[in-house]
Design an enzyme around this catalytic site. Structure first.
Site, mmCIF file in Angstrom:
data_model
loop_
_atom_site.group_PDB
_atom_site.id
_atom_site.type_symbol
_atom_site.label_atom_id
_atom_site.label_comp_id
_atom_site.label_asym_id
_atom_site.label_seq_id
_atom_site.Cartn_x
_atom_site.Cartn_y
_atom_site.Cartn_z
ATOM 1 N N ASN A 9 0.883 -1.172 0.000
ATOM 2 C CA ASN A 9 0.000 0.000 0.000
ATOM 3 C C ASN A 9 0.919 1.221 0.000
ATOM 4 O O ASN A 9 1.524 1.540 1.029
ATOM 5 C CB ASN A 9 -0.890 -0.036 1.258
ATOM 6 C CG ASN A 9 -1.721 1.233 1.410
ATOM 7 O OD1 ASN A 9 -1.767 2.064 0.502
ATOM 8 N ND2 ASN A 9 -2.380 1.373 2.553
ATOM 9 N N LYS A 11 0.252 4.292 -0.178
ATOM 10 C CA LYS A 11 -0.316 5.482 0.490
ATOM 11 C C LYS A 11 0.006 6.733 -0.326
ATOM 12 O O LYS A 11 -0.006 6.682 -1.557
ATOM 13 C CB LYS A 11 0.203 5.565 1.942
ATOM 14 C CG LYS A 11 -0.059 4.261 2.711
ATOM 15 C CD LYS A 11 0.192 4.358 4.184
ATOM 16 C CE LYS A 11 -0.088 3.013 4.850
ATOM 17 N NZ LYS A 11 0.096 3.023 6.279
ATOM 18 N N HIS A 95 -9.597 1.348 5.049
ATOM 19 C CA HIS A 95 -8.307 1.479 5.750
ATOM 20 C C HIS A 95 -8.463 2.390 6.968
ATOM 21 O O HIS A 95 -9.202 3.371 6.933
ATOM 22 C CB HIS A 95 -7.250 2.050 4.802
ATOM 23 C CG HIS A 95 -5.860 1.906 5.335
ATOM 24 N ND1 HIS A 95 -5.363 2.764 6.295
ATOM 25 C CD2 HIS A 95 -4.882 1.004 5.084
ATOM 26 C CE1 HIS A 95 -4.120 2.375 6.594
ATOM 27 N NE2 HIS A 95 -3.806 1.322 5.871
ATOM 28 N N GLU A 97 -6.621 4.583 8.156
ATOM 29 C CA GLU A 97 -6.269 5.999 7.943
ATOM 30 C C GLU A 97 -7.448 6.769 7.361
ATOM 31 O O GLU A 97 -7.558 7.979 7.539
ATOM 32 C CB GLU A 97 -5.012 6.097 7.058
ATOM 33 C CG GLU A 97 -3.755 5.747 7.858
ATOM 34 C CD GLU A 97 -2.583 5.240 7.059
ATOM 35 O OE1 GLU A 97 -2.588 5.344 5.821
ATOM 36 O OE2 GLU A 97 -1.640 4.715 7.683
ATOM 37 N N GLU A 172 -5.331 -5.023 10.413
ATOM 38 C CA GLU A 172 -4.288 -4.031 10.637
ATOM 39 C C GLU A 172 -4.534 -3.323 11.964
ATOM 40 O O GLU A 172 -5.299 -2.349 12.021
ATOM 41 C CB GLU A 172 -4.310 -2.984 9.512
ATOM 42 C CG GLU A 172 -4.074 -3.555 8.135
ATOM 43 C CD GLU A 172 -3.494 -2.496 7.188
ATOM 44 O OE1 GLU A 172 -2.399 -2.731 6.674
ATOM 45 O OE2 GLU A 172 -4.119 -1.442 7.000
ATOM 46 N N GLY A 178 2.738 1.966 10.911
ATOM 47 C CA GLY A 178 3.716 3.051 10.803
ATOM 48 C C GLY A 178 4.489 3.316 12.086
ATOM 49 O O GLY A 178 5.158 4.344 12.203
ATOM 50 N N SER A 217 3.528 -2.477 10.251
ATOM 51 C CA SER A 217 4.984 -2.605 10.448
ATOM 52 C C SER A 217 5.519 -3.976 10.059
ATOM 53 O O SER A 217 6.495 -4.439 10.653
ATOM 54 C CB SER A 217 5.368 -2.246 11.891
ATOM 55 O OG SER A 217 4.993 -0.908 12.166
HETATM 56 P P1 13P Z 1 3.126 0.127 7.716
HETATM 57 O O1 13P Z 1 3.633 -1.140 7.074
HETATM 58 O O2 13P Z 1 3.906 1.339 7.291
HETATM 59 O O3 13P Z 1 2.976 -0.004 9.179
HETATM 60 O O4 13P Z 1 1.648 0.375 7.129
HETATM 61 C C1 13P Z 1 0.747 -0.661 7.162
HETATM 62 C C2 13P Z 1 -0.468 -0.259 6.424
HETATM 63 O O5 13P Z 1 -1.175 0.645 6.834
HETATM 64 C C3 13P Z 1 -0.779 -0.958 5.176
HETATM 65 O O6 13P Z 1 -2.054 -0.660 4.721
#
Ligand code: 13P
Length: 275
Positions: A9, A11, A95, A97, A172, A178, A217
């Protein structure tokens, strides 16, 4: 036996120049990995580029979201049908976020999921609890709530479509995204198993088939212990997906784990293992 699935992803990252290098590298390196499917989910504006670079490769591509609307006066929205025109296999929906920005309730996420399915896309439906929710002993309740519409809310036709298109679930935990701090393999396994059992409440066959990814992560240094778990069918990678070596290594590790599991448990099935 379920193949592993590793998805990047991206982002809000990338540029035409950087993408070209990264996509070409992935294309060169990821072509004959046993037991693994790989994909990248990019910002909309780069889908055309992904299609041009990856069209004759083993790597699939997808979007990071689709609109809850199909057409109309909805400035800035991008529909599932539009995304499908760029050869996408996948789209992420729900997601955290997006949920955190209050852009996505469970209802809206389900609407997006339905639009994805009816446009022929495979949705990657994301669920996961915050740290407060985990600390309060609410993790399973929260995830169950996020999954309810998907398990019980879909009409029979849409559910059959989800099965046909191999809908994916991504667990997740918000606190692991992150942060560099990942869920332990046991924590993740427990939740993946919980999610699989929930799907089995509606359709046991689909519960066996569906791939449940871990995200938060994940990186080469922790991928093996996570991907060795019986109900962890792959990863949804953020940061590690932006570094060619990290993404490629994670895919290789996934292949290794798949081969181990195939060797020791060729009839691998729903484990419903709670560690
Ligand atoms: P990270 O791997 O940066 O923690 O992000 C995970 C994520 O949100 C994938 O959608």
């Amino acid at each position: 036996m379920r193949r592993k699935l590793v998805i990047g992803n991206w982002k809000l990252h990338g540029s035409l120049l950087e993408n070209q290098g990264l996509l070409n590298r992935l294309k060169q390196e990821l072509h004959d990995l046993e037991g693994v499917d790989a994909a990248v989910c990019l910002p909309y504006v780069y889908l055309y580029q992904a299609q041009a670079v990856l069209r004759d490769s083993a790597i699939a591509w997808g979007a990071q979201n689709v609109s809850q609307f199909t057409e109309g006066a909805y400035t800035s929205c991008i529909s599932a049908k539009m995304v499908a025109e760029f050869g996408c296999t996948y789209t992420i929906v729900g997601h955290s976020e997006r949920r955190a920005l209050k852009l996505e309730s469970n209802q809206v996420a389900t609407k997006r999921l339905l639009n994805a399915l009816h446009a022929g896309l495979t949705p990657i439906f994301c669920v996961g609890e915050t740290l407060d929710e985990r600390d309060g002993g609410m993790a399973e309740l929260i995830v169950r709530n996020q999954m309810l519409n998907v398990v019980y809310g879909l009409d029979n036709k849409s559910f059959a479509l989800a099965k046909k298109l191999n809908m994916v679930i991504a667990y997740e935990p918000v606190w692991a995204i992150g942060t560099g701090e990942h869920a332990t393999p046991e924590q993740a396994q427990r939740m993946h198993s919980f999610i699989r059992m929930m799907i089995a409440e509606r359709d046991r066959e689909f519960a066996e088939q569906i791939r449940i990814l871990y995200g938060g992560s994940m990186a080469p240094k922790n991928a093996e212990s996570l991907l060795n778990m019986p109900d962890i069918d792959g990863g949804l990678l953020g940061r590690a997906a932006l570094v060619a070596e990290d993404f490629i290594d994670t895919c290789r590790i996934a292949s290794h784990c798949w081969q181990q599991q195939a060797k020791f448990n060729p009839q691998a099935h729903t484990s419903a293992v709670i560690v």
